[in-house]
Scaffold this motif. Structure first.
Motif, PDB file in Angstrom:
ATOM      1  N   LYS A  58       5.368   6.865  -8.708  1.00 32.89           N
ATOM      2  CA  LYS A  58       6.666   6.369  -9.171  1.00 32.89           C
ATOM      3  C   LYS A  58       7.101   5.144  -8.369  1.00 32.89           C
ATOM      4  CE  LYS A  58       8.638  10.693 -10.973  1.00 32.89           C
ATOM      5  NZ  LYS A  58       9.675  11.732 -10.748  1.00 32.89           N
ATOM      6  N   LYS A  59       6.987   5.222  -7.054  1.00 33.72           N
ATOM      7  CA  LYS A  59       7.361   4.081  -6.202  1.00 33.72           C
ATOM      8  C   LYS A  59       6.517   2.854  -6.544  1.00 33.72           C
ATOM      9  CE  LYS A  59       8.921   6.663  -2.114  1.00 33.72           C
ATOM     10  NZ  LYS A  59       8.631   6.936  -0.676  1.00 33.72           N
ATOM     11  N   PHE A  60       5.232   3.087  -6.741  1.00 28.85           N
ATOM     12  CA  PHE A  60       4.319   1.982  -7.039  1.00 28.85           C
ATOM     13  C   PHE A  60       4.656   1.342  -8.380  1.00 28.85           C
ATOM     14  CE2 PHE A  60       0.078   0.727  -8.860  1.00 28.85           C
ATOM     15  CZ  PHE A  60      -0.059  -0.431  -8.113  1.00 28.85           C
ATOM     16  N   ALA A 151      -1.313  -7.034  -5.621  1.00 29.54           N
ATOM     17  CA  ALA A 151      -1.566  -5.631  -5.991  1.00 29.54           C
ATOM     18  C   ALA A 151      -1.836  -4.796  -4.744  1.00 29.54           C
ATOM     19  CB  ALA A 151      -2.734  -5.542  -6.962  1.00 29.54           C
ATOM     20  N   PHE A 152      -2.713  -5.286  -3.881  1.00 29.63           N
ATOM     21  CA  PHE A 152      -3.059  -4.512  -2.693  1.00 29.63           C
ATOM     22  C   PHE A 152      -1.947  -4.551  -1.642  1.00 29.63           C
ATOM     23  CE2 PHE A 152      -7.158  -4.395  -4.668  1.00 29.63           C
ATOM     24  CZ  PHE A 152      -7.608  -3.128  -4.296  1.00 29.63           C
ATOM     25  N   LEU A 156      -0.625  -0.956  -0.343  1.00 30.97           N
ATOM     26  CA  LEU A 156      -0.750  -0.653   1.075  1.00 30.97           C
ATOM     27  C   LEU A 156       0.579  -0.736   1.828  1.00 30.97           C
ATOM     28  CD1 LEU A 156      -4.041  -2.639   1.802  1.00 30.97           C
ATOM     29  CD2 LEU A 156      -3.807  -0.194   1.331  1.00 30.97           C
ATOM     30  N   HIS A 157       1.647  -1.074   1.117  1.00 30.04           N
ATOM     31  CA  HIS A 157       2.952  -1.211   1.755  1.00 30.04           C
ATOM     32  C   HIS A 157       3.343   0.101   2.438  1.00 30.04           C
ATOM     33  CE1 HIS A 157       7.289  -1.835   2.227  1.00 30.04           C
ATOM     34  NE2 HIS A 157       7.061  -3.121   2.074  1.00 30.04           N
ATOM     35  N   LEU A 163      -2.751   4.636  -1.418  1.00 25.03           N
ATOM     36  CA  LEU A 163      -4.146   5.027  -1.197  1.00 25.03           C
ATOM     37  C   LEU A 163      -4.364   5.693   0.156  1.00 25.03           C
ATOM     38  CD1 LEU A 163      -5.616   1.605  -2.425  1.00 25.03           C
ATOM     39  CD2 LEU A 163      -5.050   3.611  -3.817  1.00 25.03           C
ATOM     40  N   SER A 164      -3.312   6.196   0.742  1.00 20.62           N
ATOM     41  CA  SER A 164      -3.408   6.711   2.117  1.00 20.62           C
ATOM     42  C   SER A 164      -4.337   7.904   2.263  1.00 20.62           C
ATOM     43  CB  SER A 164      -2.020   7.080   2.638  1.00 20.62           C
ATOM     44  OG  SER A 164      -1.444   8.110   1.844  1.00 20.62           O
TER      45      SER A 164
END
Length: 329
Positions: A58-60, A151-152, A156-157, A163-164
């Motif tokens: 959702k955040k993404f 995108a990355f 990765l923010h 993708l953690s």
């Protein structure tokens, strides 16, 4: 940014066509498309399959929307449209069956991010205007490299960390798919893909050289989806035709104002909207789609409306199109 409340009527209407080319992104609100984008990930059970929580998704998705500029064409609605079309094509062509869960997740994510922060002008404009982006990416696939980078940066923010939970091997595989897919959407490389498809479908090509690798198939699918307006029901196709030519003409206006050479297709004083659509189908994308259908027979159904839509344009001129749509596009 907060996740909005779901409009149940709109959601159910969208969900019914989420796996088909009849889904009209422009008939939904911006918030509706957030929910439908999430539904694509949920339908394929990605939270469980790749260990990415629904909350992170959702955040993404919210951040992707916030990074889509208010252009006539390259905007949040286009980002959803391409994502949904990639989803439809991956199911129709059964591409998903050949992919790992991480690769399939990467295919959908790459579609969603393929135009992040698109400024509404093309690569030649950015190079000719000596833009900061052209300088940063050394004049090569300027937009596509920027979309990949952003995108990355989003994924990765620290507040997203999409993708953690990926292992290093999963991250490397995922990143390769996303980068290759987004870079494939540079239309300057269109001839490269056409040439490869011709070789793959040529009966004189040695059998070992006709093998289809799944990365190439994903790139073909995202390229098809990125130009798929002409494959949608005509009522949908003509709205996108108006939007893309609006954006072309705005670029032409900027070129004139800056004293830059005027790109022919962006000259609103000499170029026609309908003529652009006909030329695009006849000389650019139509021949490409035929090669794709020959190389990937399972995808043939997605091209079924192309001929009918092309014939339909013969009944239109720019005035007819503008009168019919008015401001409703």
């Amino acid at each position: 940014m907060e996740w909005p409340k779901r409009n149940e009527e709109a959601f159910q209407r969208g969900k019914r066509v989420l796996q088909s080319l009849e889904c009209d992104a422009l008939s939904f609100s911006s918030d509706d498309l957030l929910h439908l984008t999430l539904e694509i990930f949920l339908e394929q059970e990605f939270p469980k399959k790749v260990n990415v929580s629904e909350e992170k998704l959702k955040k993404f998705i919210l951040c992707v929307r916030s990074c889509m500029f208010d252009n006539p064409y390259h905007n949040w609605f286009h980002a959803f449209d391409v994502t949904q079309t990639v989803y439809c094509m991956s199911l129709t062509g059964e591409t998903y069956k050949t992919l790992t869960d991480v690769e399939y997740f990467a295919l959908i994510v790459s579609a969603l991010c393929h135009d992040l922060e698109h400024p509404g002008v093309n690569n030649p404009f950015l190079v000719s205007s000596r833009s900061d982006l052209a300088t940063l990416y050394n004049d090569r696939s300027v937009l596509e490299n920027h979309h990949c980078c952003r995108a990355f940066q989003l994924m990765l923010h620290s507040e997203i960390q999409l993708l953690s939970e990926f292992t290093n091997a999963q991250y490397i595989a995922f990143r390769a798919v996303v980068l290759n897919n987004i870079l494939a959407t540079d239309m300057a490389r269109h001839g490269e893909y056409t040439t490869k498809l011709k070789r793959l479908t040529d009966p004189n090509t040695p059998p070992d050289d006709r093998k289809m690798d799944k990365q190439f198939e994903m790139e073909i699918i995202i390229k098809c989806a990125d130009t798929s307006n002409v494959l949608k029901p005509f009522d949908i196709a003509k709205k996108w035709a108006m939007r893309v030519t609006d954006e072309f003409f705005l670029q032409g206006d900027k070129e004139k104002a800056s004293g830059m050479p005027l790109t022919p297709m962006c000259d609103r004083t000499s170029q026609g909207r309908v003529a652009l659509q006909k030329g695009f189908v006849d000389f650019v994308i139509g021949p490409y789609y035929k090669l794709v259908a020959a190389a990937f027979p399972n995808l043939t159904p997605v091209f079924s409306l192309l001929t009918d839509n092309r014939k339909a344009w013969n009944n239109y001129d720019d005035k007819t199109l503008a009168d019919e749509l008015g401001d409703m596009y």
